[in-house]
Motif scaffolding. Sequence first.
Motif, PDB file in Angstrom:
ATOM      1  N   VAL A   1     124.789  69.960  46.814  1.00  0.00           N
ATOM      2  CA  VAL A   1     124.016  68.754  46.827  1.00  0.00           C
ATOM      3  C   VAL A   1     123.598  68.088  47.823  1.00  0.00           C
ATOM      4  CG1 VAL A   1     126.026  67.641  45.034  1.00  0.00           C
ATOM      5  CG2 VAL A   1     126.147  66.342  46.970  1.00  0.00           C
ATOM      6  N   ALA A   2     124.283  68.634  49.277  1.00  0.00           N
ATOM      7  CA  ALA A   2     123.233  68.389  50.318  1.00  0.00           C
ATOM      8  C   ALA A   2     121.901  67.787  50.182  1.00  0.00           C
ATOM      9  CB  ALA A   2     123.894  69.204  51.676  1.00  0.00           C
ATOM     10  N   ALA A   3     121.259  69.625  50.289  1.00  0.00           N
ATOM     11  CA  ALA A   3     119.605  69.239  50.594  1.00  0.00           C
ATOM     12  C   ALA A   3     118.929  68.956  49.166  1.00  0.00           C
ATOM     13  CB  ALA A   3     118.875  70.147  51.266  1.00  0.00           C
ATOM     14  N   VAL A   4     118.998  68.490  47.845  1.00  0.00           N
ATOM     15  CA  VAL A   4     119.516  67.990  47.144  1.00  0.00           C
ATOM     16  C   VAL A   4     118.275  66.795  46.775  1.00  0.00           C
ATOM     17  CG1 VAL A   4     118.839  68.554  43.779  1.00  0.00           C
ATOM     18  CG2 VAL A   4     120.129  69.832  45.726  1.00  0.00           C
ATOM     19  N   PRO A   5     116.607  66.408  46.782  1.00  0.00           N
ATOM     20  CA  PRO A   5     116.060  65.669  46.669  1.00  0.00           C
ATOM     21  C   PRO A   5     117.113  63.924  45.681  1.00  0.00           C
ATOM     22  CG  PRO A   5     114.662  66.406  46.355  1.00  0.00           C
ATOM     23  CD  PRO A   5     116.101  67.014  46.646  1.00  0.00           C
ATOM     24  N   ALA A   6     116.970  65.070  44.244  1.00  0.00           N
ATOM     25  CA  ALA A   6     117.663  64.329  43.548  1.00  0.00           C
ATOM     26  C   ALA A   6     118.585  64.437  42.208  1.00  0.00           C
ATOM     27  CB  ALA A   6     116.352  63.575  42.390  1.00  0.00           C
ATOM     28  N   VAL A   7     119.418  63.623  41.891  1.00  0.00           N
ATOM     29  CA  VAL A   7     121.167  64.821  41.393  1.00  0.00           C
ATOM     30  C   VAL A   7     121.024  64.570  40.100  1.00  0.00           C
ATOM     31  CG1 VAL A   7     123.231  64.930  41.680  1.00  0.00           C
ATOM     32  CG2 VAL A   7     122.054  65.440  43.662  1.00  0.00           C
TER      33      VAL A   7
ATOM     34  N   ARG B   1     122.288  68.793  35.575  1.00  0.00           N
ATOM     35  CA  ARG B   1     121.602  69.666  35.971  1.00  0.00           C
ATOM     36  C   ARG B   1     121.909  69.740  37.386  1.00  0.00           C
ATOM     37  NH1 ARG B   1     116.162  69.502  32.716  1.00  0.00           N
ATOM     38  NH2 ARG B   1     116.179  71.172  31.137  1.00  0.00           N
ATOM     39  N   GLU B   2     121.660  69.479  38.410  1.00  0.00           N
ATOM     40  CA  GLU B   2     121.988  69.862  39.807  1.00  0.00           C
ATOM     41  C   GLU B   2     122.979  69.347  39.812  1.00  0.00           C
ATOM     42  OE1 GLU B   2     117.578  69.054  39.246  1.00  0.00           O
ATOM     43  OE2 GLU B   2     119.563  67.576  38.329  1.00  0.00           O
TER      44      GLU B   2
ATOM     45  N   LEU C   1     128.995  70.684  39.948  1.00  0.00           N
ATOM     46  CA  LEU C   1     130.029  71.004  39.770  1.00  0.00           C
ATOM     47  C   LEU C   1     130.870  72.714  39.793  1.00  0.00           C
ATOM     48  CD1 LEU C   1     130.333  69.077  37.139  1.00  0.00           C
ATOM     49  CD2 LEU C   1     131.912  68.537  39.056  1.00  0.00           C
ATOM     50  N   ARG C   2     129.534  73.873  39.208  1.00  0.00           N
ATOM     51  CA  ARG C   2     129.846  75.259  39.565  1.00  0.00           C
ATOM     52  C   ARG C   2     130.010  75.700  40.979  1.00  0.00           C
ATOM     53  NH1 ARG C   2     131.947  77.795  35.500  1.00  0.00           N
ATOM     54  NH2 ARG C   2     131.220  76.259  34.517  1.00  0.00           N
ATOM     55  N   SER C   3     129.589  75.016  41.799  1.00  0.00           N
ATOM     56  CA  SER C   3     129.542  75.496  43.478  1.00  0.00           C
ATOM     57  C   SER C   3     131.140  75.136  43.555  1.00  0.00           C
ATOM     58  CB  SER C   3     128.599  74.922  44.010  1.00  0.00           C
ATOM     59  OG  SER C   3     128.638  75.001  45.518  1.00  0.00           O
TER      60      SER C   3
ATOM     61  N   ALA D   1     135.531  71.121  33.620  1.00  0.00           N
ATOM     62  CA  ALA D   1     134.323  69.817  34.159  1.00  0.00           C
ATOM     63  C   ALA D   1     132.645  70.783  34.278  1.00  0.00           C
ATOM     64  CB  ALA D   1     134.760  69.326  35.577  1.00  0.00           C
ATOM     65  N   ALA D   2     133.298  72.152  35.427  1.00  0.00           N
ATOM     66  CA  ALA D   2     131.741  72.525  35.279  1.00  0.00           C
ATOM     67  C   ALA D   2     130.881  73.589  33.277  1.00  0.00           C
ATOM     68  CB  ALA D   2     131.815  73.476  35.928  1.00  0.00           C
ATOM     69  N   ASP D   3     131.973  73.882  33.386  1.00  0.00           N
ATOM     70  CA  ASP D   3     132.019  74.349  31.581  1.00  0.00           C
ATOM     71  C   ASP D   3     131.001  73.411  30.608  1.00  0.00           C
ATOM     72  OD1 ASP D   3     132.611  77.034  32.575  1.00  0.00           O
ATOM     73  OD2 ASP D   3     134.600  76.730  31.611  1.00  0.00           O
ATOM     74  N   ALA D   4     131.693  72.181  30.745  1.00  0.00           N
ATOM     75  CA  ALA D   4     131.174  70.590  30.043  1.00  0.00           C
ATOM     76  C   ALA D   4     129.729  70.237  30.723  1.00  0.00           C
ATOM     77  CB  ALA D   4     132.425  69.236  29.998  1.00  0.00           C
TER      78      ALA D   4
END
Length: 151
Positions: free
Chosen positions: A105-111, A114-115, A120-122, A146-149
């Motif tokens: 999430v570090a550089a993602v402007p809006a979480v 999908r993000e 969570l997958r990362s 949690a990532a799967d959900a």
Amino acid sequence: MLDTLDAAAVRRWCVGGLAALKRHQGEIDQLNVYPVPDGDTGTNLVLTFTSAQQALAMDLDTLPDSGSTAHGHASRLMAQGALLGARGNSGVILSQILRGFADAVAAVPAVRGRELAAALRSATTAAYTAVARPVEGTLLTVVAAAADAAE
């Protein structure tokens, strides 16, 4: 309902997550599944997450690192605090979950949804990579679920 994850939401999640861990600390201690039946997994998670929360609380006004968003900066502070204060195997795994999430999430402007699912997958990938012989039925399974959900 929150539309995007911002730094304030990261801070609220950290406080709420720590409170939830404290409420369930004894129950988690009794699960006692891996890798050694030592009965302190809940305690180690609480101590590790406390370090994450303290790192975040000590840095309320610092501007994000170059290239990082405010929510990414807050997430990285949590991950760094957890790593420095990690207790036991479960604490190290938790610190890697937080690191994987923060990296995503570090550089993602809006979480948004999908993000968040990608983060969570990362987190899952980082946690499984940190363990030489991953065992299901542990914290690893929880983050994967949690990532799967979320996906």
